[in-house]
Each structure stands twice: as structure tokens, then as C-alpha cells.
Design an enzyme around this catalytic site. Structure first.
Site, PDB file in Angstrom:
ATOM      1  N   ARG A 239       0.902  -1.115   0.002  1.00 56.93           N
ATOM      2  CA  ARG A 239      -0.086   0.145  -0.013  1.00 56.93           C
ATOM      3  C   ARG A 239       0.646   1.383  -0.144  1.00 56.93           C
ATOM      4  O   ARG A 239       2.048   1.188   0.619  1.00 56.93           O
ATOM      5  CB  ARG A 239      -0.872  -0.058   1.348  1.00 56.93           C
ATOM      6  CG  ARG A 239      -2.303  -0.921   1.156  1.00 56.93           C
ATOM      7  CD  ARG A 239      -3.207  -0.143   0.187  1.00 56.93           C
ATOM      8  NE  ARG A 239      -4.420  -0.717  -0.030  1.00 56.93           N
ATOM      9  CZ  ARG A 239      -4.758  -2.003  -0.691  1.00 56.93           C
ATOM     10  NH1 ARG A 239      -3.837  -2.136  -1.736  1.00 56.93           N
ATOM     11  NH2 ARG A 239      -6.056  -2.268  -0.702  1.00 56.93           N
ATOM     12  N   GLU A 268      -3.249   7.235  -4.252  1.00 58.70           N
ATOM     13  CA  GLU A 268      -4.096   6.497  -4.544  1.00 58.70           C
ATOM     14  C   GLU A 268      -4.847   5.677  -3.378  1.00 58.70           C
ATOM     15  O   GLU A 268      -5.867   4.947  -3.543  1.00 58.70           O
ATOM     16  CB  GLU A 268      -4.067   5.377  -5.472  1.00 58.70           C
ATOM     17  CG  GLU A 268      -3.014   4.325  -4.940  1.00 58.70           C
ATOM     18  CD  GLU A 268      -2.605   3.317  -5.950  1.00 58.70           C
ATOM     19  OE1 GLU A 268      -3.256   3.040  -6.898  1.00 58.70           O
ATOM     20  OE2 GLU A 268      -1.356   2.834  -5.856  1.00 58.70           O
ATOM     21  N   HIS A 295       0.033  -0.276 -10.059  1.00 59.50           N
ATOM     22  CA  HIS A 295      -0.720  -1.075  -9.333  1.00 59.50           C
ATOM     23  C   HIS A 295      -1.313  -2.105 -10.088  1.00 59.50           C
ATOM     24  O   HIS A 295      -2.631  -2.402 -10.003  1.00 59.50           O
ATOM     25  CB  HIS A 295      -1.899  -0.153  -8.653  1.00 59.50           C
ATOM     26  CG  HIS A 295      -2.387  -0.701  -7.385  1.00 59.50           C
ATOM     27  ND1 HIS A 295      -2.393   0.036  -6.295  1.00 59.50           N
ATOM     28  CD2 HIS A 295      -2.589  -1.978  -6.933  1.00 59.50           C
ATOM     29  CE1 HIS A 295      -2.830  -0.605  -5.074  1.00 59.50           C
ATOM     30  NE2 HIS A 295      -2.794  -1.965  -5.473  1.00 59.50           N
TER      31      HIS A 295
END
Length: 343
Positions: A239, A268, A295
Site C-alpha cells: 500500500r 491512491e 498497481h
């Protein structure tokens, strides 16, 4: 015959996912690669019973107040920090995730990021495409994985999958995870469980494999980076907001970090109010020793298809009155607890 419930999908889905949902529900799908805004998702979901969400969605208490018919959110995700689970439970809404299908693809990408960063693969590719190739030169010397010390921060499913794949590189493996049991640690004799400080001080590569929580946000910051050995490389397939990207840029600028690779970024993590609007430009400069992917940790076609199908099945189970797989809450118990005692 009762009308079919409405299910909203906030991003494009595979034909198999659409077909599965349409057999039991009226389905509305965002067919554009551009995400709907929070406001648009909330507006479209006002009469929906089920909601299929993805990484670029954020669901909070105000969302549930505007969507009184909602009964289940199926997240095509493993991490669910972008969903207010307590607010969902209070509203009587199931929240489900896909806990295991993302593990191997994410671990594979982590290894790819490590190799790309250490061996200057992306830089070499860019140089040949821009300038052509006339033969070997004494340049782009980097660092391999053989005999490197690799520290894995977080030793859940993804962390263990990374360790398993690194075994073939003859790395020295360290790991930090406060929640690891003695029995689990004993079952991994090739991995030395140690403190975060020790992982940072000894590792040539530090790889993050943690969920994003209040406790892990900016776990990698100016202080923890300063504890890393000079010339170490940082890899984040987890993350974005685990890392203070500005602190990473500072450390690279000073020459303390030799490089940073990431598949996820602070900008994000939609549920965070004060997230940056983009990636620090010092990190995206073409001369920066960084490797970034958009991602794509789970972006293996067969895997993504099964992730969607799993989330869709959970939605249909909840709408049929069954306990959905992958549930991270139990709104039924919450509602039962809220009922007045029988007289």
C-alpha cells in the site's frame, strides 16, 4: 415474480462476471477505464442492493446514508482500508473481500521489482529504446539478489510467499511481524524473525508486505529510513501510504537509499483525507533510481477474472440471505444486538 435486485459495478468487469451477476440481478457497470467519482458512485447506488468495488473506490458513512437499499459490498480486493467497515456494519451492510487470490501475483511482482531495481533493467531498456545499441559498455552496474540480505516487513500470506520465492536466490532472509506466532516462526527456519530496527539496519533490500492501518501508515519515514544501511533499496508492492514518499525522495537525494520500487502510491489511498495529489516529482524524474508500476500486483488475467467472480459470488450469496464468503463483518449480529430484548 419479484424484480431482480440491482447490483452496481464501479469498474469494467470480465464477461463471465457480468453473466454471473445478470443471472440473478439487474446489473449496471462502469464500462470506462476512467473511474466514477465518489459522488457519481453514490448517486448510481441509491437504489442498488449490491455493490462491486475496486481499488479506486472509497466508501464512508455518508455513502451508506445515501444508499438505504444497499445490503452488500463485494470488494475485488484483499485490503479494505478504503471501506468504513464499522459504518457498513452499523448500516446492516455486509463487506466481503478476496483474501487469498492476490497473494502469489503480488509476491511475483515484488521479486520482479527487486530484480528490476537492483539490476537496472528498466534503465537499460529505456536507454536502448532511446539511443539504440552499439555494444557493451562498462555501465549500469547494480546489485543482484544472490547472497543479499532481504528484510520482509510483514509476514502474512504475501510476506511468506515472497520469502518462499526468494529461497531460490540464496538470500539471507529477515522478517518483522509482531503478530507472528512462535509456531509459525519455527516453521520457517530459513527466515530470521527479528525487530523492525534490525531489519532496517541489516537489509540490502527491504520489502513491504503489510496492510495499511492507522499503525502502519508512514511506517517507512525519515526516522526508519535513517536506520537503514546506506545503499539499501526499498520495495513496496503493498500500500502506498505505508511509505512517506517525500522522505524516500530526500533519502535518495542524499545518496542514503540506492533506489525505490513501488506498485502502490500515497495518492491512491482514497480514504485518507490528506493524501498527496500525485507522486513526488523527484521520484518520477527519469534520472531517479526508481522503478514504478501502475498497481498491477494482481494484474494476471486469470487471477483478476477469478477475483471478480469470487467477489460477485459473495454479493449473490448475501442477496440470497446466505453468509457470504470473505466477509470481514457480520451486520446480522450487529442488528440483532441492536434489537430490544424480548418481553
Amino acid at each position: 415474480m419479484a424484480p431482480k435486485p440491482k447490483v452496481l459495478a464501479t469498474n469494467p468487469v470480465f464477461p463471465e462476471t457480468q453473466a454471473l451477476l445478470e443471472a440473478h440481478a439487474t446489473v449496471e457497470i462502469n464500462r470506462s477505464l476512467d473511474p466514477w467519482s465518489y459522488q457519481e458512485v453514490r448517486q448510481r447506488c441509491r437504489d442498488a442492493a449490491g455493490l462491486l468495488v475496486f481499488m479506486n473506490d472509497s466508501i464512508d458513512a455518508n455513502f451508506f446514508a445515501a444508499c438505504p437499499d444497499l445490503r452488500v459490498i463485494g470488494a475485488a480486493l484483499k485490503g479494505f482500508d478504503n471501506i468504513d467497515v464499522q459504518a457498513a456494519t452499523d448500516a446492516g451492510v455486509w463487506v466481503t473481500i478476496v483474501p487469498d487470490l492476490l497473494t502469489i501475483p503480488t509476491a511475483e511482482l515484488a521479486i520482479g521489482l527487486m530484480l528490476s531495481l537492483g539490476r537496472n533493467i528498466v534503465t537499460g531498456d529505456r536507454n536502448i529504446k532511446a539511443n539504440g545499441y552499439s555494444g557493451w559498455r562498462a555501465e549500469l552496474y547494480g546489485a543482484g539478489l544472490a547472497s543479499a540480505t532481504v528484510g520482509i516487513v510483514g509476514f502474512g500470506l504475501v510476506g511468506r510467499a515472497i520469502a518462499e520465492r526468494l529461497a531460490g536466490f540464496q538470500c539471507r532472509l529477515l522478517a518483522y511481524d509482531q503478530s507472528v506466532s512462535v509456531a509459525l516462526a519455527a516453521s520457517w527456519p530459513s527466515v530470521t524473525m527479528t525487530s523492525l530496527e534490525d531489519v532496517m539496519a541489516r537489509s540490502d533490500y527491504v520489502v513491504l508486505a503489510l496492510p495499511l492501518t492507522d499503525d502502519t501508515r508512514h511506517l517507512i519515514n525519515s526516522r526508519t529510513i535513517a536506520a537503514m544501511k546506506r545503499g539499501a533499496r526499498l520495495v513496496n508492492p503493498a500500500r502506498g501510504s505505508l511509505v512517506d514518499e517525500s522522505a524516500v525522495a530526500d533519502a535518495i537525494g542524499r545518496g542514503h537509499l540506492a533506489g525505490y520500487a513501488a506498485d502502490a502510491f500515497e495518492c491512491e489511498d482514497w480514504a485518507l483525507e490528506h493524501r498527496p495529489s500525485g507522486i513526488d516529482r523527484r521520484l518520477t524524474d527519469l534520472s531517479a533510481p526508481t522503478v514504478f508500476t501502475p498497481h498491477i500486483g494482481s494484474a494476471v488475467t486469470d487471477v483478476r477474472r477469478e477475483i471478480e467472480l469470487s467477489a460477485a459470488r459473495s454479493i449473490l450469496d448475501a442477496l440470497a440471505g446466505r453468509v457470504p464468503s470473505g466477509a470481514v463483518n457480520d451486520p446480522g449480529k450487529q442488528l440483532a444486538h441492536a434489537q430490544p430484548a424480548a418481553r
